[in-house]
Design a protein around this motif. Structure first.
Motif, mmCIF file in Angstrom:
data_model
loop_
_atom_site.group_PDB
_atom_site.id
_atom_site.type_symbol
_atom_site.label_atom_id
_atom_site.label_comp_id
_atom_site.label_asym_id
_atom_site.label_seq_id
_atom_site.Cartn_x
_atom_site.Cartn_y
_atom_site.Cartn_z
ATOM 1 N N ILE A 19 -7.983 13.977 7.350
ATOM 2 C CA ILE A 19 -8.482 14.876 6.498
ATOM 3 C C ILE A 19 -10.099 15.111 6.842
ATOM 4 N N SER A 20 -10.753 13.863 7.823
ATOM 5 C CA SER A 20 -12.079 14.238 8.287
ATOM 6 C C SER A 20 -12.267 13.383 9.623
ATOM 7 N N PRO A 21 -13.059 13.677 10.496
ATOM 8 C CA PRO A 21 -13.167 12.700 11.673
ATOM 9 C C PRO A 21 -13.353 11.181 11.329
ATOM 10 N N GLY A 22 -12.107 10.667 11.642
ATOM 11 C CA GLY A 22 -11.959 9.141 11.540
ATOM 12 C C GLY A 22 -11.135 8.942 10.449
ATOM 13 N N VAL A 23 -10.956 9.638 9.686
ATOM 14 C CA VAL A 23 -10.264 9.377 8.213
ATOM 15 C C VAL A 23 -8.795 9.992 8.202
ATOM 16 N N TRP A 24 -7.897 9.163 7.970
ATOM 17 C CA TRP A 24 -6.595 9.476 7.793
ATOM 18 C C TRP A 24 -6.058 9.343 6.475
ATOM 19 N N GLN A 39 4.194 10.799 -6.030
ATOM 20 C CA GLN A 39 3.740 11.106 -4.670
ATOM 21 C C GLN A 39 2.564 9.981 -4.372
ATOM 22 N N LEU A 40 2.747 9.150 -3.451
ATOM 23 C CA LEU A 40 1.935 8.114 -3.256
ATOM 24 C C LEU A 40 1.025 8.352 -1.902
ATOM 25 N N GLU A 41 -0.120 8.110 -1.857
ATOM 26 C CA GLU A 41 -0.984 8.413 -0.546
ATOM 27 C C GLU A 41 -2.012 7.100 -0.415
ATOM 28 N N LYS A 42 -2.254 7.206 0.838
ATOM 29 C CA LYS A 42 -3.258 5.947 1.373
ATOM 30 C C LYS A 42 -4.061 6.387 2.326
ATOM 31 N N ARG A 54 1.097 2.338 7.748
ATOM 32 C CA ARG A 54 1.368 1.080 7.526
ATOM 33 C C ARG A 54 0.518 0.493 6.432
ATOM 34 N N ALA A 55 -0.466 1.141 6.088
ATOM 35 C CA ALA A 55 -1.076 0.693 4.706
ATOM 36 C C ALA A 55 -0.061 1.106 3.329
ATOM 37 N N MET A 60 4.109 0.535 -0.760
ATOM 38 C CA MET A 60 5.257 0.604 -1.387
ATOM 39 C C MET A 60 6.320 -0.332 -1.484
ATOM 40 N N GLN A 61 6.024 -1.373 -0.513
ATOM 41 C CA GLN A 61 6.955 -2.546 -0.466
ATOM 42 C C GLN A 61 6.568 -3.237 -1.967
#
Length: 393
Positions: A19-24, A39-42, A54-55, A60-61
């Motif tokens: 979403i921005s340089p170095g941020v996923w 809807q979950l997001e990390k 992975r996060a 979710m686990q």
């Protein structure tokens, strides 16, 4: 690195985006514990898209392995122990059991494994912990610790934080039972006679008079097989001297509760111990004498303290140690009288009779812990003589 499997409840695929340089950011649809798909997001700054994925999977686990997010795989045991103990408040645990469990939790479990996360409570870790308790403190404490931990981790299983209880695979904590030693009839008679004389003649110790009714309590235990706390908890309302034969009913026991002192507990140690006993003549006569001599007390107990309060079993044991040393019966404890009752009844009428008298749940408990083993085999010499006889004899 292979992508880990999606937790139960995840829908479709996980998408990820820088979403921005170095941020996923990683996103996925997830059917939650309440049945609603969300809807979950990390978002993971300064990391790769795989790290964000992975996060999200870990989150979710945790949601899949929790109920109301109370307990998850990351929850520490120190947080689960109070939750399990709160459940026990609804159960009618005996006061002594409650005190014993609290001591094991505070002294061993919380400082020993309290910082472990649930996922870290593995069979090897718990096995080492219980083995250390057994070596340093004793098998009995280790067995109590295992019982408590089994309940704590069973709660984690019910919350979905574990698939199974690891305590099931931990090595059994064996508590070795010492050989049962009971009084013979002749020993019991000698002890009673010596105790009666000792009570009359023994001088005061440290300025205090010796107890004059140790024998009365012994007689009641020999007449019923009850425990010392149950004997000291018998009230006059539990005694029927007009019945034929006279009877006494075990309805409760005296126990020490931290903060409250000695209390009368409205049930004996086990439900099987709540029963009415027909009394032999020596116990009937003792109770009849006491009914004319005993000072009334607020608790209505047959054996009050000298001040009229409930009598501490520990105080009785201390007085008993003085008496047994003087009489040469150093090995005899108040529990020996219960074993003596079990042994004489088992020898005369079988283990079943002893089990019924002592209120046990099975004959194996009675024979293992309350009946002295007979080391003399039955006399079958006449039968075995056939082996040494000449042919035709």
């Amino acid at each position: 690195m292979a992508r880990p499997p999606l937790p139960i409840g995840a829908w479709g695929r996980i998408s990820r985006k820088e979403i921005s340089p170095g941020v996923w950011r990683a996103l996925a649809r997830f059917r939650d514990f309440d049945g609603v798909t969300r809807q979950l997001e990390k978002t993971v700054p300064g990391r790769s898209g795989a790290a964000a994925e992975r996060a999200l999977i870990i989150e979710m686990q945790d949601r899949a392995n929790s109920v109301g997010a109370d307990i998850t795989r990351e929850t520490r045991l120190s947080a689960v122990v109070p939750l399990w103990w709160a459940e026990q408040e609804d159960k009618s645990l005996a006061a002594n059991t409650r005190t014993r469990y609290e001591s094991v939790m505070d002294r061993h479990i919380l400082p020993g494994v309290g910082n472990l996360r649930i996922r870290e409570a593995t069979v090897p870790a718990l096995d080492r912990f219980l083995r250390a308790i057994k070596e340093n403190t004793g098998a009995t404490t280790a067995k109590h610790a295992k019982t408590i931990l089994s309940g704590v981790l069973g709660l984690a299983v019910r919350h979905g934080a574990l698939d199974s209880n690891p305590l099931r695979d931990v090595a059994t904590v064996k508590v070795s039972a010492p050989d049962v030693r009971a009084l013979t009839v002749d020993e019991a008679r000698a002890l009673r006679a010596g105790l009666a004389l000792w009570q009359q003649q023994a001088p005061a110790k440290h300025g205090r008079e010796r107890s004059s009714d140790l024998l009365d309590v012994v007689d009641l235990m020999l007449a019923t097989g009850c425990r010392i706390g149950e004997a000291l908890g018998i009230r006059w309302t539990d005694v029927d001297l007009k019945a034929t034969p006279a009877t006494v009913t075990i309805n409760g026991t005296v126990v020490y509760v931290k903060g409250d002192g000695m209390i009368w507990q409205a049930h004996p140690k086990s439900e099987g111990s709540r029963q009415t006993y027909a009394l032999p003549a020596f116990a009937r006569d003792m109770l009849f004498r006491r009914s004319t001599e005993t000072i009334l007390n607020a608790y209505d107990v047959v054996f009050p303290s000298t001040s009229g309060s409930l009598r501490y079993p520990s105080s009785y044991r201390k007085q008993w140690r003085d008496a047994r040393a003087a009489l040469g019966f150093d090995w005899v404890t108040p529990h020996t009288f219960r074993k003596s009752v079990g042994t004489i009844l088992a020898n005369e009428h079988g283990v079943g009779a002893a089990m019924a008298q002592l209120g046990h749940s099975s004959e194996s408990v009675t024979s293992k812990h309350y009946v002295q083993r007979n080391l003399n085999a039955p006399d079958h010499a006449a039968v075995l003589e056939q082996f040494g006889s000449a042919a035709g004899e």
